[in-house]
Scaffold this motif. Structure first.
Motif, mmCIF file in Angstrom:
data_model
loop_
_atom_site.group_PDB
_atom_site.id
_atom_site.type_symbol
_atom_site.label_atom_id
_atom_site.label_comp_id
_atom_site.label_asym_id
_atom_site.label_seq_id
_atom_site.Cartn_x
_atom_site.Cartn_y
_atom_site.Cartn_z
ATOM 1 N N PHE A 14 -6.114 1.052 -1.720
ATOM 2 C CA PHE A 14 -5.843 0.100 -0.646
ATOM 3 C C PHE A 14 -6.702 0.419 0.575
ATOM 4 O O PHE A 14 -7.266 -0.485 1.188
ATOM 5 N N VAL A 15 -6.792 1.688 0.925
ATOM 6 C CA VAL A 15 -7.588 2.086 2.093
ATOM 7 C C VAL A 15 -9.046 1.670 1.903
ATOM 8 O O VAL A 15 -9.666 1.130 2.818
ATOM 9 N N LYS A 36 1.762 -5.661 6.466
ATOM 10 C CA LYS A 36 1.723 -6.970 5.785
ATOM 11 C C LYS A 36 0.590 -7.010 4.766
ATOM 12 O O LYS A 36 0.767 -7.475 3.642
ATOM 13 N N TYR A 37 -0.583 -6.516 5.157
ATOM 14 C CA TYR A 37 -1.714 -6.488 4.230
ATOM 15 C C TYR A 37 -1.416 -5.603 3.022
ATOM 16 O O TYR A 37 -1.781 -5.925 1.897
ATOM 17 N N PHE A 38 -0.744 -4.472 3.268
ATOM 18 C CA PHE A 38 -0.418 -3.579 2.164
ATOM 19 C C PHE A 38 0.562 -4.241 1.193
ATOM 20 O O PHE A 38 0.408 -4.152 -0.020
ATOM 21 N N LEU A 39 1.561 -4.938 1.719
ATOM 22 C CA LEU A 39 2.512 -5.629 0.840
ATOM 23 C C LEU A 39 1.821 -6.731 0.045
ATOM 24 O O LEU A 39 2.132 -6.941 -1.136
ATOM 25 N N LEU A 40 0.884 -7.423 0.667
ATOM 26 C CA LEU A 40 0.113 -8.434 -0.064
ATOM 27 C C LEU A 40 -0.719 -7.797 -1.169
ATOM 28 O O LEU A 40 -0.870 -8.351 -2.258
ATOM 29 N N ILE A 46 3.044 -4.782 -8.444
ATOM 30 C CA ILE A 46 4.466 -4.693 -8.783
ATOM 31 C C ILE A 46 4.854 -5.824 -9.727
ATOM 32 O O ILE A 46 5.568 -5.607 -10.707
ATOM 33 N N ASN A 47 4.383 -7.031 -9.460
ATOM 34 C CA ASN A 47 4.746 -8.165 -10.311
ATOM 35 C C ASN A 47 4.201 -8.036 -11.715
ATOM 36 O O ASN A 47 4.702 -8.654 -12.641
ATOM 37 N N GLY A 48 3.174 -7.201 -11.889
ATOM 38 C CA GLY A 48 2.644 -6.972 -13.232
ATOM 39 C C GLY A 48 3.559 -6.123 -14.082
ATOM 40 O O GLY A 48 3.543 -6.196 -15.299
ATOM 41 N N VAL A 49 4.398 -5.285 -13.450
ATOM 42 C CA VAL A 49 5.262 -4.375 -14.198
ATOM 43 C C VAL A 49 6.714 -4.400 -13.718
ATOM 44 O O VAL A 49 7.565 -3.787 -14.334
ATOM 45 N N GLY A 50 6.991 -5.082 -12.632
ATOM 46 C CA GLY A 50 8.353 -5.057 -12.098
ATOM 47 C C GLY A 50 8.658 -6.338 -11.353
ATOM 48 O O GLY A 50 8.207 -7.404 -11.738
ATOM 49 N N ASN A 51 9.386 -6.195 -10.288
ATOM 50 C CA ASN A 51 9.816 -7.368 -9.544
ATOM 51 C C ASN A 51 9.643 -7.180 -8.055
ATOM 52 O O ASN A 51 10.053 -6.167 -7.496
ATOM 53 N N TYR A 52 9.030 -8.147 -7.424
ATOM 54 C CA TYR A 52 8.918 -8.202 -5.984
ATOM 55 C C TYR A 52 8.718 -9.652 -5.613
ATOM 56 O O TYR A 52 7.740 -10.262 -5.998
ATOM 57 N N GLY A 53 9.665 -10.202 -4.874
ATOM 58 C CA GLY A 53 9.679 -11.574 -4.370
ATOM 59 C C GLY A 53 8.589 -12.392 -4.761
ATOM 60 O O GLY A 53 7.863 -13.069 -5.047
#
Length: 53
Positions: A14-15, A36-40, A46-53
């Motif tokens: 990410f950095v 915000k950028y990190f969550l994006l 996360i959505n590839g292996v789990g769940n996030y909004g």
């Protein structure tokens, strides 16, 4: 990786990604915006292996 995220690797990448895109700006880094950028950045991981909004 046994269903676990390698957060160290994610943060390192990410950095690099963030610096490539926003590193040349003269503006002061604002932590709230950085989160915000990190969550994006994290969302598709996360959505590839789990769940996030």
């Amino acid at each position: 990786m046994n269903g676990h995220l390698n957060m160290d690797l994610i943060l390192e990448r990410f950095v690099v990604h963030f610096h490539d895109i926003y590193g040349d700006r003269d503006e002061k880094f604002i932590e709230k915006e950085g989160r915000k950028y990190f969550l994006l950045y994290l969302r598709p991981i996360i959505n590839g292996v789990g769940n996030y909004g």
